[in-house]
Design a protein around this motif. Sequence first.
Motif, PDB file in Angstrom:
ATOM      1  N   GLU A 114       0.834  -1.204   0.000  1.00  0.00           N
ATOM      2  CA  GLU A 114       0.000   0.000   0.000  1.00  0.00           C
ATOM      3  C   GLU A 114       0.870   1.256   0.000  1.00  0.00           C
ATOM      4  OE1 GLU A 114      -3.029   0.206   2.927  1.00  0.00           O
ATOM      5  OE2 GLU A 114      -3.862  -1.763   2.470  1.00  0.00           O
ATOM      6  N   GLU A 115       1.916   1.241   0.784  1.00  0.00           N
ATOM      7  CA  GLU A 115       2.831   2.397   0.832  1.00  0.00           C
ATOM      8  C   GLU A 115       3.520   2.596  -0.519  1.00  0.00           C
ATOM      9  OE1 GLU A 115       5.395   1.469   4.071  1.00  0.00           O
ATOM     10  OE2 GLU A 115       3.961   2.156   5.610  1.00  0.00           O
ATOM     11  N   LEU A 116       3.868   1.492  -1.173  1.00  0.00           N
ATOM     12  CA  LEU A 116       4.509   1.560  -2.487  1.00  0.00           C
ATOM     13  C   LEU A 116       3.550   2.162  -3.519  1.00  0.00           C
ATOM     14  CD1 LEU A 116       7.151   0.766  -3.993  1.00  0.00           C
ATOM     15  CD2 LEU A 116       6.052  -1.423  -4.529  1.00  0.00           C
ATOM     16  N   ILE A 117       2.299   1.739  -3.465  1.00  0.00           N
ATOM     17  CA  ILE A 117       1.290   2.269  -4.390  1.00  0.00           C
ATOM     18  C   ILE A 117       1.093   3.773  -4.175  1.00  0.00           C
ATOM     19  CG2 ILE A 117      -1.189   2.237  -4.920  1.00  0.00           C
ATOM     20  CD1 ILE A 117      -1.093  -0.813  -4.301  1.00  0.00           C
ATOM     21  N   LEU A 118       0.970   4.159  -2.929  1.00  0.00           N
ATOM     22  CA  LEU A 118       0.758   5.581  -2.622  1.00  0.00           C
ATOM     23  C   LEU A 118       1.961   6.428  -3.043  1.00  0.00           C
ATOM     24  CD1 LEU A 118      -0.936   5.256   0.881  1.00  0.00           C
ATOM     25  CD2 LEU A 118      -2.012   6.067  -1.236  1.00  0.00           C
ATOM     26  N   GLU A 119       3.160   5.921  -2.848  1.00  0.00           N
ATOM     27  CA  GLU A 119       4.362   6.643  -3.254  1.00  0.00           C
ATOM     28  C   GLU A 119       4.428   6.786  -4.772  1.00  0.00           C
ATOM     29  OE1 GLU A 119       7.860   8.778  -2.852  1.00  0.00           O
ATOM     30  OE2 GLU A 119       6.378   8.192  -1.322  1.00  0.00           O
ATOM     31  N   TYR A 120       4.058   5.720  -5.457  1.00  0.00           N
ATOM     32  CA  TYR A 120       4.038   5.732  -6.935  1.00  0.00           C
ATOM     33  C   TYR A 120       3.048   6.773  -7.448  1.00  0.00           C
ATOM     34  CZ  TYR A 120       2.675   4.167 -11.617  1.00  0.00           C
ATOM     35  OH  TYR A 120       2.354   4.117 -12.948  1.00  0.00           O
TER      36      TYR A 120
ATOM     37  N   TYR B  30       8.869  11.740 -12.873  1.00  0.00           N
ATOM     38  CA  TYR B  30       8.747  10.599 -13.767  1.00  0.00           C
ATOM     39  C   TYR B  30       9.844   9.556 -13.578  1.00  0.00           C
ATOM     40  CZ  TYR B  30       5.403  13.705 -15.991  1.00  0.00           C
ATOM     41  OH  TYR B  30       4.353  14.544 -16.234  1.00  0.00           O
ATOM     42  N   GLN B  31      11.050  10.003 -13.270  1.00  0.00           N
ATOM     43  CA  GLN B  31      12.138   9.045 -13.102  1.00  0.00           C
ATOM     44  C   GLN B  31      11.856   8.112 -11.920  1.00  0.00           C
ATOM     45  OE1 GLN B  31      16.019  10.833 -12.673  1.00  0.00           O
ATOM     46  NE2 GLN B  31      17.084   8.872 -12.680  1.00  0.00           N
ATOM     47  N   GLN B  32      11.444   8.704 -10.788  1.00  0.00           N
ATOM     48  CA  GLN B  32      11.139   7.892  -9.605  1.00  0.00           C
ATOM     49  C   GLN B  32       9.884   7.053  -9.816  1.00  0.00           C
ATOM     50  OE1 GLN B  32      12.986   7.270  -7.174  1.00  0.00           O
ATOM     51  NE2 GLN B  32      11.577   6.218  -5.761  1.00  0.00           N
ATOM     52  N   SER B  33       8.904   7.641 -10.475  1.00  0.00           N
ATOM     53  CA  SER B  33       7.661   6.896 -10.710  1.00  0.00           C
ATOM     54  C   SER B  33       7.902   5.694 -11.606  1.00  0.00           C
ATOM     55  CB  SER B  33       6.588   7.805 -11.315  1.00  0.00           C
ATOM     56  OG  SER B  33       6.915   8.183 -12.632  1.00  0.00           O
ATOM     57  N   ASP B  34       8.805   5.817 -12.595  1.00  0.00           N
ATOM     58  CA  ASP B  34       9.146   4.682 -13.456  1.00  0.00           C
ATOM     59  C   ASP B  34       9.790   3.554 -12.669  1.00  0.00           C
ATOM     60  OD1 ASP B  34       8.133   5.959 -15.651  1.00  0.00           O
ATOM     61  OD2 ASP B  34      10.075   6.619 -16.441  1.00  0.00           O
ATOM     62  N   LEU B  35      10.650   3.927 -11.723  1.00  0.00           N
ATOM     63  CA  LEU B  35      11.293   2.912 -10.888  1.00  0.00           C
ATOM     64  C   LEU B  35      10.263   2.195 -10.015  1.00  0.00           C
ATOM     65  CD1 LEU B  35      14.505   4.856  -9.724  1.00  0.00           C
ATOM     66  CD2 LEU B  35      14.411   2.914 -11.325  1.00  0.00           C
ATOM     67  N   LEU B  36       9.365   2.971  -9.449  1.00  0.00           N
ATOM     68  CA  LEU B  36       8.317   2.390  -8.602  1.00  0.00           C
ATOM     69  C   LEU B  36       7.351   1.533  -9.417  1.00  0.00           C
ATOM     70  CD1 LEU B  36       7.568   5.497  -6.364  1.00  0.00           C
ATOM     71  CD2 LEU B  36       8.739   3.393  -5.680  1.00  0.00           C
ATOM     72  N   ARG B  37       7.091   1.991 -10.625  1.00  0.00           N
ATOM     73  CA  ARG B  37       6.203   1.224 -11.513  1.00  0.00           C
ATOM     74  C   ARG B  37       6.781  -0.165 -11.786  1.00  0.00           C
ATOM     75  NH1 ARG B  37       2.097   1.821 -15.120  1.00  0.00           N
ATOM     76  NH2 ARG B  37       2.189   0.525 -16.990  1.00  0.00           N
ATOM     77  N   GLU B  38       8.091  -0.236 -12.021  1.00  0.00           N
ATOM     78  CA  GLU B  38       8.730  -1.528 -12.276  1.00  0.00           C
ATOM     79  C   GLU B  38       8.597  -2.439 -11.078  1.00  0.00           C
ATOM     80  OE1 GLU B  38       9.938  -2.751 -15.130  1.00  0.00           O
ATOM     81  OE2 GLU B  38       9.056  -0.906 -15.968  1.00  0.00           O
ATOM     82  N   GLN B  39       8.704  -1.874  -9.879  1.00  0.00           N
ATOM     83  CA  GLN B  39       8.539  -2.667  -8.678  1.00  0.00           C
ATOM     84  C   GLN B  39       7.114  -3.207  -8.549  1.00  0.00           C
ATOM     85  OE1 GLN B  39      10.221  -1.077  -4.952  1.00  0.00           O
ATOM     86  NE2 GLN B  39      11.327   0.464  -6.181  1.00  0.00           N
TER      87      GLN B  39
END
Length: 439
Positions: free
Chosen positions: A408-414, A423-432
């Motif tokens: 849930e925390e990962l989703i909210l951060e994304y 976008y750079q961080q969101s792309d990394l989180l998206r891959e996770q």
Amino acid sequence: MKIYNSLTNKIEIIDKKETYNFYVCGPTVYDFLHIGNMRPFITADVLIKYLKFKNKNIKYIINITDIDDKIIDKAISEKNTEKKISEKYTINFLEDFKSLNLSEPNSFLKISDFIDEQIKFISKILENDKGYVKNGDVFFDIYKSKKQYGILANKKIEDLIPNKRLSENDNKNNPLDFALWKKTDKGINFKAPWSEGRPGWHTECATLNYLFFQKEKVDFHFGGIDLKFPHHENERIQYLAVENCELSKFWIHNGHLNFGEHKMSKSLNNTILIRDFIEKYDSNTLKIIFYKMNHTSPIDLTTLLIEQSAAEVQKIQNIYNKISYYKITNKITNSKKKYSYLNDVLKNLENNLNLPNCLTVLQEIIKEINKSLSDSSLSYELLEQFQIINQKLLGFNFKYTVYSLADEELILEYEKCKKNKNYQQSDLLREQLKLKNII
């Protein structure tokens, strides 16, 4: 509500009452069941779920035939006992039944537990001069019920008389007479006034209906179309001989499941076992297949039909996944909008269990949910109707995704990074999230 009645060959309105009695012909437990065997149970379950949603009470019985020549033959071939064979496949049947997310009956009744009751029932038939004893066998005399016999199957006795000698059983007075009690020393047998033996197959269901529904009568008797004659006709005529009234108000027969241009049958070796189907697909896929046609119609099962149904199931599960994700990132609201999806499904069920149209309504509500997800306007009212249709009425067992706190925390951060255009961080989180199969 109205439904097709095989007894009258008409679509008839169901009586309004508080309690409805259901009887479904259960299996002969000598082998694993195939998916076609489960169509009567799934059809009955839809009607039961509808009536329960309407706050009606249900009395529901399924018999289990654990005494039969097929069980004896299986025991001989496997060098085992009849009891162990019947127990093994009874357990298998109950497991299969549970795997389909069906309403539990009040009782699963094993025929072996009601031998004395069947003997008494046969005695009543003899007392009413509707049967006869010959050399230890007991038969039902068809000609003494000539006016009533064949009404369910829409057959006339004169059309049924075979053009051959009485080769099946020379003890019979007439070729069409059927066994109520069979004298035999093959397999497990029981003591009766006439001989040692066991009850005839047709007598089992007639006896159980007499025992458990004698005062109220059966409202709905379910089974496959292949049981309509002679099994259900012979069951019905015995009940008439004892009670002088019809066994059931409605007889509901489902069409065959055909596979490879023939009816799915163990004897034709063209079956798909329930457990094999569930392992490869799931119960939702099987129900989608059955719901695509009216319950009285045959279904021609193909690989394409199975794969298409599995794809539709995945589409519905994807919606559940999206809703689960949405609940973390958005607020579900109350809506002033009036949705008619639930009423539309209820109306279709009330119209002879029109399940194909129910699936159409389900697709319509999925489109509405997708739209609500896109514009962040998902409402409690829409979700409630979606859940009632799926779970309480159509008997599917789709589930919402349960996320861990870390997920849930990962989703909210994304979502936060996307909103802030990081976008750079969101792309990394998206891959996770993709690695976790969350998106």
